[in-house]
Write an enzyme that holds these catalytic residues in place. Structure first.
Site, PDB file in Angstrom:
ATOM      1  N   CYS A  64       0.849  -1.189   0.000  1.00  0.00           N
ATOM      2  CA  CYS A  64       0.000   0.000   0.000  1.00  0.00           C
ATOM      3  C   CYS A  64       0.888   1.244   0.000  1.00  0.00           C
ATOM      4  CB  CYS A  64      -0.893  -0.020   1.240  1.00  0.00           C
ATOM      5  SG  CYS A  64      -1.688   1.541   1.628  1.00  0.00           S
ATOM      6  N   GLU A  65       0.659   2.133  -0.937  1.00  0.00           N
ATOM      7  CA  GLU A  65       1.504   3.315  -1.011  1.00  0.00           C
ATOM      8  C   GLU A  65       1.214   4.326   0.095  1.00  0.00           C
ATOM      9  OE1 GLU A  65      -0.664   6.252  -4.221  1.00  0.00           O
ATOM     10  OE2 GLU A  65       0.656   4.698  -5.008  1.00  0.00           O
ATOM     11  N   HIS A  66       0.096   4.185   0.789  1.00  0.00           N
ATOM     12  CA  HIS A  66      -0.242   5.120   1.862  1.00  0.00           C
ATOM     13  C   HIS A  66       0.471   4.801   3.168  1.00  0.00           C
ATOM     14  CE1 HIS A  66      -4.211   5.904  -0.438  1.00  0.00           C
ATOM     15  NE2 HIS A  66      -3.253   6.708  -0.840  1.00  0.00           N
ATOM     16  N   HIS A  67       0.670   3.504   3.463  1.00  0.00           N
ATOM     17  CA  HIS A  67       1.264   3.110   4.742  1.00  0.00           C
ATOM     18  C   HIS A  67       2.510   2.238   4.587  1.00  0.00           C
ATOM     19  CE1 HIS A  67      -3.063   3.823   5.643  1.00  0.00           C
ATOM     20  NE2 HIS A  67      -2.525   4.498   6.641  1.00  0.00           N
ATOM     21  N   GLN A  74      -4.880  -0.704  -4.738  1.00  0.00           N
ATOM     22  CA  GLN A  74      -5.543  -1.849  -5.365  1.00  0.00           C
ATOM     23  C   GLN A  74      -6.360  -1.411  -6.570  1.00  0.00           C
ATOM     24  OE1 GLN A  74      -7.585  -4.580  -2.744  1.00  0.00           O
ATOM     25  NE2 GLN A  74      -8.906  -5.291  -4.388  1.00  0.00           N
ATOM     26  N   HIS A  88      -5.894  -6.002   3.266  1.00  0.00           N
ATOM     27  CA  HIS A  88      -4.944  -4.903   3.446  1.00  0.00           C
ATOM     28  C   HIS A  88      -4.502  -4.865   4.904  1.00  0.00           C
ATOM     29  CE1 HIS A  88      -5.638  -2.698  -0.451  1.00  0.00           C
ATOM     30  NE2 HIS A  88      -6.571  -3.636  -0.477  1.00  0.00           N
ATOM     31  N   CYS A 127      -3.058  -2.568   6.382  1.00  0.00           N
ATOM     32  CA  CYS A 127      -3.334  -1.261   6.988  1.00  0.00           C
ATOM     33  C   CYS A 127      -4.738  -1.230   7.591  1.00  0.00           C
ATOM     34  CB  CYS A 127      -3.145  -0.128   5.977  1.00  0.00           C
ATOM     35  SG  CYS A 127      -4.130  -0.263   4.480  1.00  0.00           S
TER      36      CYS A 127
END
Length: 185
Positions: free
Chosen positions: A76-79, A117, A145, A147
């Site tokens: 995941c590019e956010h976390h 995703q 996920h 996250c």
């Protein structure tokens, strides 16, 4: 490519930032391990879907080709936490088919990047359309996920489902229904 020295420096800073001692025996080699791991985990940044999809074969078949239950792992590019699950990739050939492993390799090219995703699903469908030139393509991803599972809302086992339909799959609901039946069957 990857700058392993920057990663090692960053991991040391991260360990210090959480209150750990990077010179502690158990953590001493962690920056090196993480740098090597990231080279593998993010290898898709330097790969192109054109490579696995370049090898095709002539066919008279115009029926749906489905490769289902392709296991993938992404970040995941956010976390920068993993998400993982199964991809189901279908297309309607227009004179050419790819080897079945090539669909799995295409999923892997895009999964091995910092990712969302939703984007991953569309990238796979667009790559199949661009490189195989089929009448249509459809991709469904189901993923857990981390996250959502290990932090935040803490809902382990929940799955996110995304799909993309291109070409004839956009136009014909019966093909979408056939795809969903084959995936669930």
């Amino acid at each position: 490519m990857i700058d392993e020295d920057k990663i090692r420096q960053g991991v040391r800073l991260l360990l210090e930032g959480i209150g750990e001692d990077p010179s502690r025996e158990g953590l001493l080699e962690t920056p090196d391990r993480i740098a090597r791991m990231y080279e593998e985990v993010f290898a898709g940044l330097w790969q192109s879907a054109a490579v696995p999809l370049a090898k095709t074969f002539h066919t008279q078949n115009a029926d749906m080709v489905l490769e289902k239950d392709i296991v993938f792992y992404s970040m995941c590019e956010h976390h920068l936490l993993p998400f993982y699950g199964k991809a189901h990739v279908a297309y309607i050939p227009d004179g050419r088919v790819a080897g079945l492993s090539k669909l799995a390799r295409t999923v892997e090219v895009f999964a091995r990047r910092p990712q969302l995703q939703e984007r991953l699903t569309v990238q796979v469908a667009e790559a199949v359309m661009e490189h195989l030139k089929p009448k249509g393509a459809m991709v469904l991803l189901e993923a857990e996920h981390m996250c959502m599972s290990m932090r935040g809302v803490r809902q382990p086992g929940s799955r996110t489902v995304t799909f993309a339909a291109k070409g004839i799959f956009e136009e014909k609901c019966e093909l979408q229904n056939q795809f969903f039946q084959m995936v669930r069957g």
